[in-house]
Write a protein that holds these residues in place. Structure first.
Motif, PDB file in Angstrom:
ATOM      1  N   LEU A 114      41.067  35.269  35.198  1.00 36.74           N
ATOM      2  CA  LEU A 114      41.749  36.205  34.310  1.00 36.74           C
ATOM      3  C   LEU A 114      42.658  37.155  35.073  1.00 36.74           C
ATOM      4  CD1 LEU A 114      38.962  37.039  31.692  1.00 36.74           C
ATOM      5  CD2 LEU A 114      40.947  35.558  31.409  1.00 36.74           C
ATOM      6  N   CYS A 115      42.290  37.503  36.306  1.00 35.05           N
ATOM      7  CA  CYS A 115      43.188  38.314  37.132  1.00 35.05           C
ATOM      8  C   CYS A 115      44.492  37.556  37.399  1.00 35.05           C
ATOM      9  CB  CYS A 115      42.513  38.694  38.445  1.00 35.05           C
ATOM     10  SG  CYS A 115      41.353  40.082  38.304  1.00 35.05           S
ATOM     11  N   THR A 116      44.378  36.263  37.671  1.00 37.50           N
ATOM     12  CA  THR A 116      45.579  35.455  37.891  1.00 37.50           C
ATOM     13  C   THR A 116      46.413  35.384  36.617  1.00 37.50           C
ATOM     14  OG1 THR A 116      44.449  34.108  39.549  1.00 37.50           O
ATOM     15  CG2 THR A 116      46.436  33.180  38.569  1.00 37.50           C
ATOM     16  N   VAL A 117      45.747  35.182  35.486  1.00 36.52           N
ATOM     17  CA  VAL A 117      46.460  35.063  34.214  1.00 36.52           C
ATOM     18  C   VAL A 117      47.180  36.360  33.858  1.00 36.52           C
ATOM     19  CG1 VAL A 117      46.090  34.893  31.705  1.00 36.52           C
ATOM     20  CG2 VAL A 117      45.027  33.239  33.248  1.00 36.52           C
ATOM     21  N   THR A 118      46.543  37.505  34.131  1.00 33.30           N
ATOM     22  CA  THR A 118      47.080  38.794  33.683  1.00 33.30           C
ATOM     23  C   THR A 118      47.926  39.504  34.725  1.00 33.30           C
ATOM     24  OG1 THR A 118      45.079  39.928  34.429  1.00 33.30           O
ATOM     25  CG2 THR A 118      45.128  39.173  32.132  1.00 33.30           C
ATOM     26  N   GLY A 119      47.815  39.096  35.994  1.00 30.41           N
ATOM     27  CA  GLY A 119      48.534  39.808  37.047  1.00 30.41           C
ATOM     28  C   GLY A 119      47.860  41.097  37.451  1.00 30.41           C
ATOM     29  N   PHE A 120      46.554  41.225  37.121  1.00 31.52           N
ATOM     30  CA  PHE A 120      45.815  42.437  37.476  1.00 31.52           C
ATOM     31  C   PHE A 120      44.899  42.175  38.665  1.00 31.52           C
ATOM     32  CE2 PHE A 120      46.510  43.678  32.869  1.00 31.52           C
ATOM     33  CZ  PHE A 120      47.433  44.664  33.179  1.00 31.52           C
ATOM     34  N   ASP A 121      44.234  43.253  39.097  1.00 34.68           N
ATOM     35  CA  ASP A 121      43.412  43.173  40.308  1.00 34.68           C
ATOM     36  C   ASP A 121      41.919  43.161  40.033  1.00 34.68           C
ATOM     37  OD1 ASP A 121      45.632  43.365  42.285  1.00 34.68           O
ATOM     38  OD2 ASP A 121      45.933  45.303  41.324  1.00 34.68           O
ATOM     39  N   SER A 122      41.494  43.724  38.912  1.00 32.51           N
ATOM     40  CA  SER A 122      40.061  43.777  38.587  1.00 32.51           C
ATOM     41  C   SER A 122      39.861  43.611  37.091  1.00 32.51           C
ATOM     42  CB  SER A 122      39.444  45.104  39.034  1.00 32.51           C
ATOM     43  OG  SER A 122      39.433  45.214  40.439  1.00 32.51           O
ATOM     44  N   GLY A 160      41.572  44.234  32.002  1.00 40.17           N
ATOM     45  CA  GLY A 160      42.068  44.039  33.357  1.00 40.17           C
ATOM     46  C   GLY A 160      42.877  45.256  33.772  1.00 40.17           C
ATOM     47  N   VAL A 161      42.807  45.607  35.040  1.00 37.36           N
ATOM     48  CA  VAL A 161      43.500  46.804  35.512  1.00 37.36           C
ATOM     49  C   VAL A 161      44.147  46.553  36.866  1.00 37.36           C
ATOM     50  CG1 VAL A 161      41.949  48.405  34.297  1.00 37.36           C
ATOM     51  CG2 VAL A 161      41.432  47.739  36.649  1.00 37.36           C
ATOM     52  N   LYS A 162      45.155  47.361  37.143  1.00 37.33           N
ATOM     53  CA  LYS A 162      45.747  47.377  38.472  1.00 37.33           C
ATOM     54  C   LYS A 162      44.782  48.068  39.448  1.00 37.33           C
ATOM     55  CE  LYS A 162      49.964  45.582  38.189  1.00 37.33           C
ATOM     56  NZ  LYS A 162      50.403  44.456  39.028  1.00 37.33           N
ATOM     57  N   LYS A 163      45.050  47.874  40.728  1.00 32.43           N
ATOM     58  CA  LYS A 163      44.134  48.318  41.778  1.00 32.43           C
ATOM     59  C   LYS A 163      43.806  49.802  41.686  1.00 32.43           C
ATOM     60  CE  LYS A 163      43.522  48.057  46.809  1.00 32.43           C
ATOM     61  NZ  LYS A 163      44.160  47.627  48.092  1.00 32.43           N
ATOM     62  N   HIS A 164      44.784  50.625  41.367  1.00 31.13           N
ATOM     63  CA  HIS A 164      44.537  52.076  41.369  1.00 31.13           C
ATOM     64  C   HIS A 164      43.610  52.520  40.246  1.00 31.13           C
ATOM     65  CE1 HIS A 164      47.900  51.595  38.545  1.00 31.13           C
ATOM     66  NE2 HIS A 164      47.587  52.769  38.028  1.00 31.13           N
TER      67      HIS A 164
END
Length: 962
Positions: free
Chosen positions: A625-633, A794-798
């Motif tokens: 799902l991180c790959t699908v969404t472009g998120f990190d977690s 899903g969220v970005k790293k920050h």
């Protein structure tokens, strides 16, 4: 007849030709069609040869063919690949449909539809990139299941093993006629499930002793939080303190703490004897009955005292206990919440389970969720309907008192059928047996003299004081038993329907620490006394309606289930073309692991090392799902779409607060956003600023820019749906994200339309910081007649350090920077409704990156093809820059009101007359229909000769010979 035979034959040959095209290798000979008149097939394809002189059954012909034929590599590959079963359109159909829309190829259509500025080059998975076959997927899930260890659970805390009647497993849980239905917005084609949900409500009202119940909520913890919000609303927000008794489940306490933060409520946890109302600021109090450690208390005087101070009482309870305990309504409770899980719904490592909320008539307009009511149809006959109540966020928006958008209808139906099957006498018998086993265990421990047993009344949970609780728990683990360790000197053991006398004897051996046990549980039975005092013993009858007293054999229940099933429309019967709600194939292979004991019978608070199969799946699915969404977690805790919205905004809120930006509370929301968006933002304590759309239905970028700049010191977030709810890929989405970031805000993207992004773009690539995913839409978890859903974020790293936590089982793994804390607990179980995650996991793993990308493309193709077919008859309301639509589109029916006196509702009802589910009606624009065909619906072929059902070749030959 000649014309009919010719057309039928042409259809058959075309299918064969398409198959040949898909599998053709340059080295293979032409397909030979036996007994084919040349005039029928000569112009169809260069792949077809009509050598009638060759008899394919003769040895000579066979030999000649063998000499010229080589076996291709493709011919040796597995045949049970999944994408071709899910993605409906064949290459020939794709070509035809694209050309019908004015494009030479599907890729040309997609290029014209999705803005170049946000297009991904490609999407690649580190695992499963090529996709597993269906048989490989089953074996993979078998391997994961083998890594889970199913120990006998005595943990309790709101989760219990139960015997799910196999007639319910086979005919509801595993039956697509029950699990593929949509929310019953159209009552005419939902009377079966509406009756079952009415049965559920009747179970709840009868057992709780309160007259009003909803048709289920997400879980017990969030139901308690909804009740807390009700108490706040009842007091019109003038009293800002809510008290939770310390005898409530820890997960419930934490969920309420999280929810209280958004409402600016002061939440106080106190021992029952220390609850203080003297401030005059308390709006409500929550107690547990029975308590989390098993005690059964008489709350009659406690409730009277609370009411004397103008405080509402919420009681969390247990349905099975209420078959023998005095109901909360008779004790004076104002609101009652709980879970129906132990009524025939497996634990499933946390869910999905149907929660409930019951209250008095006085507060019915404040109830969250849905209520099924009895009405009459146009001919005056009794009929059922769904009352929306606070679900009407599209109208009330930020004034809505709840953001609840889904329920747990499938699980509520299972619980209702469990009650129907057992009836009042059967349920009481189960409860008495459970109570008797707990009593035998309590008596045995006293006889052993190895521990101190709590003397308070109990129902199913025995509290034990001992010198070393951890040592006893470790010894139990060696016997494959899980106990609950409350603290270093306290253990509880909770008994359930599946507990046996043998299990009790094993517990005796654990507590005896190797010493001989001079008795058995069975031998103690004559000495066991009822631990429930007469003052708390139930005397009121329940489930007196005939429905609960007539279907107690499997034959009878089977017929009742099918009687209701036959009144409904599901994906078994017809396409459900709901724009914004994505009803597509829920494949059988995806569904199979959901009823395997290695996944169903694990307690959500079991030690993590006993659920390594689940944990590996969470890791793999999170990476995918991180790959699908472009998120990190990713966090899997939110167990519905609206819950995911709320969780995402609370993560943003926690991020701002960690930076000292407590004042950032403005949320910009377009008028085209989903109705739950404003309600979710309001629940987080945010101030909503609405921005409009232009004439083409796109978000007005200038309005966004002005709103962001005017509020740059207070801006918290933008909530945006992409593609838009108007069914368009807006060109300025990346610019909008930049505007928000430049003014200090974060971008929340509603994942409702994620099925139009997968493989083509992604929220992270576009510029979003957080996005929730409706796994029940994009990733194939079935809707179940109104739930279950799943809304991981899903969220970005920050933002990763602020993802949901849990008070019982750590959901960590993400380093916590200094001065940061997770946003809190969102759902009762650490990983939400974990039991349904194998469905989405299997879907993604079998589709692979290529299959998922093709799914997005075909969804766009199908929508544009359908829009093109309809545009001469109905105006298509919104289009993209190049005149195309996204995966869904809106047709405008408002003109018919003037020309023919017809409303959109009339069209919807007429479609149902012909066995079709109506598209989404009057959302997001009144007087319109929003249509989404999805990628898994096939292009219709009309076969004139209906007798060709068994074999293309044999039926074709027989027909032509005649």
């Amino acid at each position: 007849m000649e014309r009919a035979r010719r057309l039928a034959y042409r259809g058959i040959v075309k299918r064969l030709v398409n198959d040949a095209k898909r599998h053709r290798n340059p080295d293979t000979p032409h397909l030979v069609v036996p007994h084919a008149p040349a005039r029928y097939v000569s112009s169809l394809s260069p792949f077809v040869s009509t050598h009638r002189s060759v008899n394919p059954t003769s040895a000579a012909a066979f030999g000649r063919h063998q000499q010229t034929r080589s076996i291709s590599v493709d011919a040796l590959k597995p045949g049970d690949t999944f994408p071709r079963r899910h993605n409906s359109a064949t290459p020939d159909e794709q070509s035809y449909m694209a050309k019908f829309c004015g494009y030479d190829h599907i890729d040309s259509l997609v290029d014209a539809t999705v803005p170049k500025s946000i297009r991904l080059g490609s999407m690649k998975f580190s695992k499963f990139d090529d996709g597993l076959t269906e048989s490989q997927m089953i074996q993979h899930m078998v391997d994961l299941a083998s890594k889970n260890k199913v120990f006998k659970s005595f943990i309790g805390m709101g989760y219990y093993n139960t015997h799910v009647p196999t007639v319910i497993i086979r005919n509801i849980l595993e039956n697509p006629a029950w699990y593929t239905q949509y929310t019953p917005y159209q009552a005419e084609i939902s009377q079966g499930r509406l009756e079952s949900l009415l049965n559920f409500q009747t179970v709840i009202t009868d057992l709780t002793g309160l007259p009003m119940s909803n048709a289920s909520l997400l879980d017990e913890g969030t139901a308690a939080a909804e009740a807390m919000a009700m108490c706040n609303n009842i007091q019109k927000g003038k009293k800002k303190t809510f008290v939770i008794a310390s005898n409530c489940h820890p997960q419930t306490i934490d969920i309420c703490k999280t929810r209280a933060g958004g409402f600016e409520l002061n939440l106080v946890t106190a021992d029952l004897k220390d609850v203080d109302y003297s401030s005059g600021d308390v709006c409500g109090v929550l107690v547990q009955y029975p308590g989390t450690e098993g005690e059964v208390l008489d709350y009659a005087e406690f409730v009277k005292n609370a009411h004397a101070h103008g405080v509402k009482v919420v009681m969390a309870t247990d349905l099975l206990a209420l078959t023998v305990l005095k109901p909360p309504g008779e004790l004076g409770a104002d609101i009652v919440v709980g879970s129906a899980q132990r009524f025939g719904v497996p634990m499933g490592y946390g869910g999905p389970h149907a929660a409930f909320l019951a209250t008095s008539q006085e507060y019915k307009r404040m109830m969250p969720g849905r209520i099924i009511g009895v009405s009459v149809d146009s001919s005056g006959k009794p009929a059922l309907r769904m009352a929306m109540q606070t679900r009407e966020q599209h109208i009330r928006r930020d004034k809505a008192t709840s953001n609840i958008c889904t329920a747990q209808a499938l699980l509520a139906n299972m619980a209702a059928m469990y009650a129907v099957y057992h009836g009042p006498a059967g349920l009481k018998s189960i409860a008495q047996r459970v109570h008797g086993l707990a009593g035998a265990f309590s008596l045995g421990l006293k006889k052993l003299g190895v521990a101190e047993v709590q003397e308070l009344p109990f129902f199913d949970t025995v509290k034990i004081k001992c010198s070393d609780a951890h040592a006893i728990a470790d010894a139990a683990t060696k016997s494959e038993i899980n106990l609950r360790v409350v603290d270093s000197n306290t253990i509880t053991a909770s008994f359930d329907e599946t507990t046996t006398l043998d299990d009790v004897d094993k517990l005796f051996k654990v507590f005896a620490s190797g010493k001989p046990v001079p008795f058995t549980a069975e031998s103690l039975a004559p000495e066991v006394q009822n631990a429930i005092p007469s003052s708390l013993t139930r005397e009121t009858p329940y489930l007196t309606h005939p429905i609960f007293n007539m279907y107690h054999t499997e034959h009878e229940l089977l017929r009742y289930i099918h009687k209701l099933q036959n009144k409904d429309l599901s994906l078994c019967h017809s396409m459900i073309p709901l724009g914004s709600c994505t009803m597509k194939l829920n494949a059988t292979t995806e569904m199979m692991p959901v009823s395997w004991p290695s996944f169903t019978d694990i307690h959500p608070f079991a030690p993590v090392e006993q659920a390594q199969g689940y944990q590996e799946m969470f890791q793999n699915l999170g990476d995918l799902l991180c790959t699908v969404t472009g998120f990190d977690s990713i966090s899997f805790q939110p167990n519905a779409g609206a819950s995911g919205e709320y969780a995402g905004l609370m993560v943003i809120r926690a991020y701002h607060m960690s930076r000292g930006d407590h004042h950032r509370n403005v949320c910009i929301i377009p008028v085209s956003a989903h109705g739950t968006n404003p309600a979710s933002a309001a629940m987080c304590g945010m101030k909503i600023i609405t921005v409009g759309t232009d004439a083409k239905g796109n978000i007005n970028v200038e309005e966004v820019k002005k709103a962001a700049e005017d509020n740059k010191d207070k801006l918290a977030a933008l909530m945006v749906t992409y593609p838009s709810t108007h069914g368009v890929y807006e060109e300025g989405i990346d610019e909008i994200c930049n505007i928000i970031h430049e003014n200090g805000g974060q971008v929340y993207m509603d994942g409702a339309n994620m099925n139009a992004q997968v493989g083509l773009t992604s929220p992270g690539f576009i510029g979003a910081d957080v996005c929730h995913l409706n796994l029940h839409k994009t990733f194939c978890i079935p809707h179940g007649g109104g739930g279950p859903g799943m809304g991981p974020i899903g969220v970005k790293k920050h933002l990763a350090p602020f993802l949901p936590s849990h008070p019982v089982i750590s959901t960590g793994g993400i380093p916590q920077p200094e001065n940061t804390e997770p946003m809190g607990t969102i759902a009762a179980a650490p990983w939400g409704s974990a039991l349904i995650l194998p469905i989405s996991y299997s879907y993604i793993a079998m589709m692979g990156s290529g299959g998922l990308t093709d799914a997005s493309k075909i969804a766009i193709l199908n929508a544009n093809y359908m829009a093109k077919r309809l545009e001469k008859h109905y105006p298509v309301l919104f289009r993209g820059a190049n005149g195309t639509v996204a995966h869904e589109f809106i047709i405008d029916l408002r003109g018919f009101k003037n020309t023919a006196g017809l409303e959109a509702e009339d069209v919807a009802k007429r479609l149902m007359d012909y066995g079709f589910h109506a598209p989404t009606m009057s959302f997001p624009v009144s007087g319109t229909l929003m249509i989404e065909p999805t990628e898994s619906e096939s292009k219709v072929y009309i076969l004139i000769c209906k007798s060709l059902t068994d074999s293309f070749f044999s039926q074709c030959i027989n027909l032509m010979d005649k």
